[in-house]
Structure formats: C-alpha cells, structure tokens
Design a protein around this motif. Structure first.
Motif, PDB file in Angstrom:
ATOM      1  N   ALA A   1       0.826  -1.255  -0.226  1.00  0.00           N
ATOM      2  CA  ALA A   1       0.250   0.129   0.124  1.00  0.00           C
ATOM      3  C   ALA A   1       0.400   1.330   0.208  1.00  0.00           C
ATOM      4  O   ALA A   1       0.543   2.435  -1.107  1.00  0.00           O
ATOM      5  CB  ALA A   1      -0.784   0.232   0.963  1.00  0.00           C
ATOM      6  N   ALA A   2       1.357   1.112   0.797  1.00  0.00           N
ATOM      7  CA  ALA A   2       2.774   2.211   1.079  1.00  0.00           C
ATOM      8  C   ALA A   2       3.383   2.862  -0.468  1.00  0.00           C
ATOM      9  O   ALA A   2       3.426   3.765  -1.312  1.00  0.00           O
ATOM     10  CB  ALA A   2       4.083   2.189   1.652  1.00  0.00           C
ATOM     11  N   TYR A   3       3.762   2.205  -0.901  1.00  0.00           N
ATOM     12  CA  TYR A   3       4.318   1.997  -2.643  1.00  0.00           C
ATOM     13  C   TYR A   3       3.189   2.217  -4.073  1.00  0.00           C
ATOM     14  O   TYR A   3       3.464   3.292  -4.327  1.00  0.00           O
ATOM     15  CB  TYR A   3       4.887   0.566  -3.312  1.00  0.00           C
ATOM     16  CG  TYR A   3       6.427   0.521  -2.706  1.00  0.00           C
ATOM     17  CD1 TYR A   3       7.432   0.925  -2.769  1.00  0.00           C
ATOM     18  CD2 TYR A   3       6.657  -1.139  -1.267  1.00  0.00           C
ATOM     19  CE1 TYR A   3       8.686   0.829  -2.668  1.00  0.00           C
ATOM     20  CE2 TYR A   3       7.730  -0.992  -1.456  1.00  0.00           C
ATOM     21  CZ  TYR A   3       8.889   0.058  -2.446  1.00  0.00           C
ATOM     22  OH  TYR A   3      10.373  -0.862  -1.276  1.00  0.00           O
ATOM     23  N   GLY A   4       1.916   1.857  -3.867  1.00  0.00           N
ATOM     24  CA  GLY A   4       0.581   2.356  -4.199  1.00  0.00           C
ATOM     25  C   GLY A   4       0.665   3.201  -4.068  1.00  0.00           C
ATOM     26  O   GLY A   4       0.787   4.638  -5.187  1.00  0.00           O
ATOM     27  N   MET A   5       0.818   4.061  -2.647  1.00  0.00           N
ATOM     28  CA  MET A   5       0.564   5.505  -2.710  1.00  0.00           C
ATOM     29  C   MET A   5       1.768   6.666  -3.308  1.00  0.00           C
ATOM     30  O   MET A   5       1.254   7.571  -3.631  1.00  0.00           O
ATOM     31  CB  MET A   5       0.487   5.932  -0.613  1.00  0.00           C
ATOM     32  CG  MET A   5      -0.745   5.597  -0.843  1.00  0.00           C
ATOM     33  SD  MET A   5      -2.384   5.842  -1.128  1.00  0.00           S
ATOM     34  CE  MET A   5      -2.690   7.528  -1.066  1.00  0.00           C
ATOM     35  N   LEU A   6       2.349   5.578  -3.032  1.00  0.00           N
ATOM     36  CA  LEU A   6       4.072   6.369  -3.686  1.00  0.00           C
ATOM     37  C   LEU A   6       3.600   6.910  -5.411  1.00  0.00           C
ATOM     38  O   LEU A   6       3.947   7.630  -5.584  1.00  0.00           O
ATOM     39  CB  LEU A   6       4.880   5.970  -3.027  1.00  0.00           C
ATOM     40  CG  LEU A   6       5.764   6.537  -1.799  1.00  0.00           C
ATOM     41  CD1 LEU A   6       6.923   5.086  -1.653  1.00  0.00           C
ATOM     42  CD2 LEU A   6       5.934   7.785  -1.859  1.00  0.00           C
ATOM     43  N   PHE A   7       3.234   5.869  -5.911  1.00  0.00           N
ATOM     44  CA  PHE A   7       2.916   6.095  -6.627  1.00  0.00           C
ATOM     45  C   PHE A   7       2.417   6.891  -7.378  1.00  0.00           C
ATOM     46  O   PHE A   7       2.107   7.992  -8.631  1.00  0.00           O
ATOM     47  CB  PHE A   7       1.623   4.237  -7.555  1.00  0.00           C
ATOM     48  CG  PHE A   7       2.108   4.573  -9.045  1.00  0.00           C
ATOM     49  CD1 PHE A   7       2.898   4.521 -10.396  1.00  0.00           C
ATOM     50  CD2 PHE A   7       0.885   4.723  -9.438  1.00  0.00           C
ATOM     51  CE1 PHE A   7       3.131   4.803 -11.626  1.00  0.00           C
ATOM     52  CE2 PHE A   7       0.218   4.337 -11.113  1.00  0.00           C
ATOM     53  CZ  PHE A   7       1.620   4.325 -11.680  1.00  0.00           C
ATOM     54  N   VAL A   8       0.825   6.843  -6.559  1.00  0.00           N
ATOM     55  CA  VAL A   8      -0.053   7.920  -6.629  1.00  0.00           C
ATOM     56  C   VAL A   8       0.424   9.523  -6.990  1.00  0.00           C
ATOM     57  O   VAL A   8       0.204  10.436  -7.353  1.00  0.00           O
ATOM     58  CB  VAL A   8      -1.409   7.922  -5.858  1.00  0.00           C
ATOM     59  CG1 VAL A   8      -2.556   8.326  -5.743  1.00  0.00           C
ATOM     60  CG2 VAL A   8      -2.478   5.572  -5.823  1.00  0.00           C
ATOM     61  N   LEU A   9       1.753  10.060  -5.746  1.00  0.00           N
ATOM     62  CA  LEU A   9       2.066  11.064  -5.568  1.00  0.00           C
ATOM     63  C   LEU A   9       2.732  11.508  -6.678  1.00  0.00           C
ATOM     64  O   LEU A   9       2.619  12.409  -7.187  1.00  0.00           O
ATOM     65  CB  LEU A   9       2.898  10.525  -4.465  1.00  0.00           C
ATOM     66  CG  LEU A   9       3.780  11.800  -3.716  1.00  0.00           C
ATOM     67  CD1 LEU A   9       2.238  13.095  -3.342  1.00  0.00           C
ATOM     68  CD2 LEU A   9       4.523  11.913  -2.687  1.00  0.00           C
TER      69      LEU A   9
ATOM     70  N   GLY B   1      11.614   2.831  -3.893  1.00  0.00           N
ATOM     71  CA  GLY B   1      10.429   3.924  -3.672  1.00  0.00           C
ATOM     72  C   GLY B   1      10.791   4.856  -4.316  1.00  0.00           C
ATOM     73  O   GLY B   1       9.510   5.633  -4.710  1.00  0.00           O
ATOM     74  N   ALA B   2      12.221   5.256  -4.643  1.00  0.00           N
ATOM     75  CA  ALA B   2      12.128   6.729  -5.787  1.00  0.00           C
ATOM     76  C   ALA B   2      12.355   6.054  -6.919  1.00  0.00           C
ATOM     77  O   ALA B   2      11.029   6.391  -7.444  1.00  0.00           O
ATOM     78  CB  ALA B   2      13.654   7.110  -5.310  1.00  0.00           C
ATOM     79  N   MET B   3      11.404   5.220  -7.844  1.00  0.00           N
ATOM     80  CA  MET B   3      12.042   4.919  -8.614  1.00  0.00           C
ATOM     81  C   MET B   3       9.963   4.604  -8.911  1.00  0.00           C
ATOM     82  O   MET B   3       9.381   4.924 -10.157  1.00  0.00           O
ATOM     83  CB  MET B   3      12.316   2.887  -9.550  1.00  0.00           C
ATOM     84  CG  MET B   3      12.258   2.374 -10.477  1.00  0.00           C
ATOM     85  SD  MET B   3      13.079   0.923 -11.130  1.00  0.00           S
ATOM     86  CE  MET B   3      12.498  -0.115  -9.482  1.00  0.00           C
ATOM     87  N   VAL B   4       9.449   3.587  -8.025  1.00  0.00           N
ATOM     88  CA  VAL B   4       7.873   3.583  -8.353  1.00  0.00           C
ATOM     89  C   VAL B   4       7.460   5.125  -8.268  1.00  0.00           C
ATOM     90  O   VAL B   4       6.295   5.433  -8.504  1.00  0.00           O
ATOM     91  CB  VAL B   4       7.527   3.083  -6.906  1.00  0.00           C
ATOM     92  CG1 VAL B   4       5.806   2.969  -6.654  1.00  0.00           C
ATOM     93  CG2 VAL B   4       7.403   0.951  -7.417  1.00  0.00           C
ATOM     94  N   THR B   5       7.801   6.081  -6.981  1.00  0.00           N
ATOM     95  CA  THR B   5       6.875   7.450  -7.485  1.00  0.00           C
ATOM     96  C   THR B   5       7.812   8.330  -9.075  1.00  0.00           C
ATOM     97  O   THR B   5       6.834   8.881  -9.317  1.00  0.00           O
ATOM     98  CB  THR B   5       7.900   8.164  -6.433  1.00  0.00           C
ATOM     99  OG1 THR B   5       7.941   7.692  -5.801  1.00  0.00           O
ATOM    100  CG2 THR B   5       7.370   9.553  -6.288  1.00  0.00           C
TER     101      THR B   5
END
Length: 141
Positions: free
Chosen positions: A14-22, A69-73
């Motif tokens: 969920a944290a990675y999903g929210m980083l993508f949405v950000l 984390g950086a890559m997903v964002t």
C-alpha cells in the motif's frame, strides 16, 4: 528464515501504491502549473517543480529504505508527463516547447535519476525481507 506477516506485506504494498499515486498527482499538477511563475527568462515554477520532484523521490527512497521507493514515484511521474509532451489532434499541448517546458521535462528527468542514484540500495535480497537478517543454518563440522 523469518518472513513478514501478511499485514506487513500488505502495508508495504500500500505504501508503494501511494508513492505511485503521489508521482501521478505531482505530474498532473506540475504539468499544468510549470509555466505559471516566470521572472524574466527564468522559469521559477518549473525549477521549483524539479526541486520538489527530486526531494519527494529521494525522500521516498530513503523512507522506504530502497531505491524502489524512488523508482515507483518516478514511474508515476513519467507515465503522466510523457503523454503531456504529445501534441493532440487539435494542436493542444500541455508541456510546450520553451524554456519552462524544457526545464520541467529535462530537469525532472535528471532529478529522477539523481534521486534514484542517491537512494539507498536495499542491501541485496528481496525488498519484502528487508530488515530481517538471514539466519545461517547451524552446521557443525
């Protein structure tokens, strides 16, 4: 070897999903507002978005403890920004050719790469197992 519980794995996902949405939200807002604030030839809004993008991606990488984390964002930002550079059939364009557009687009790409490279690597192994030491089997010779 210890494994994460299902709740911990779900929370990480969920944290990675929210980083993508950000990343997506930053691309949409930045894509439409990057040419707004310009003093002389310097596009301050575009420069501000590049610095913010670098900070958010680097922070995501450091907070998640992995470059993922950086890559997903960054991926969220790229998937929205790249189509914004395409000209529509009616001639509309979100990120136009010009100083502000070039600073936002190319500066954003450089900031994504820099944030990825400055983020900590996960130390090998799966990101799901991060934080749990691998236990060596007890072997007596």
């Amino acid at each position: 070897m210890e494994h994460r519980s299902q709740a911990e794995s779900a929370l990480g996902g969920a944290a990675y999903g929210m980083l993508f949405v950000l990343g997506v939200v930053m691309a949409v807002v930045g894509g439409f507002t990057h040419p707004e604030w310009q003093v002389g030839p310097v596009p301050f809004a575009a420069v501000s978005w590049v610095v913010a993008l670098f900070g958010v991606c680097l922070g995501a990488g450091k907070m998640m403890g992995a470059r993922l984390g950086a890559m997903v964002t960054a991926l969220g930002w790229l998937l929205v920004t790249m189509p914004f550079t395409l000209e529509m059939g009616s001639g509309d364009l979100v990120i136009a050719a010009g100083t502000a557009g070039y600073v936002y687009l190319y500066g954003g790409l450089v900031s994504l790469v820099a944030a990825y490279l400055l983020s900590p690597s996960s130390g090998g192994g799966s990101w799901l197992l991060r934080g749990y030491p691998v236990k060596e089997p007890d072997v007596e010779a």
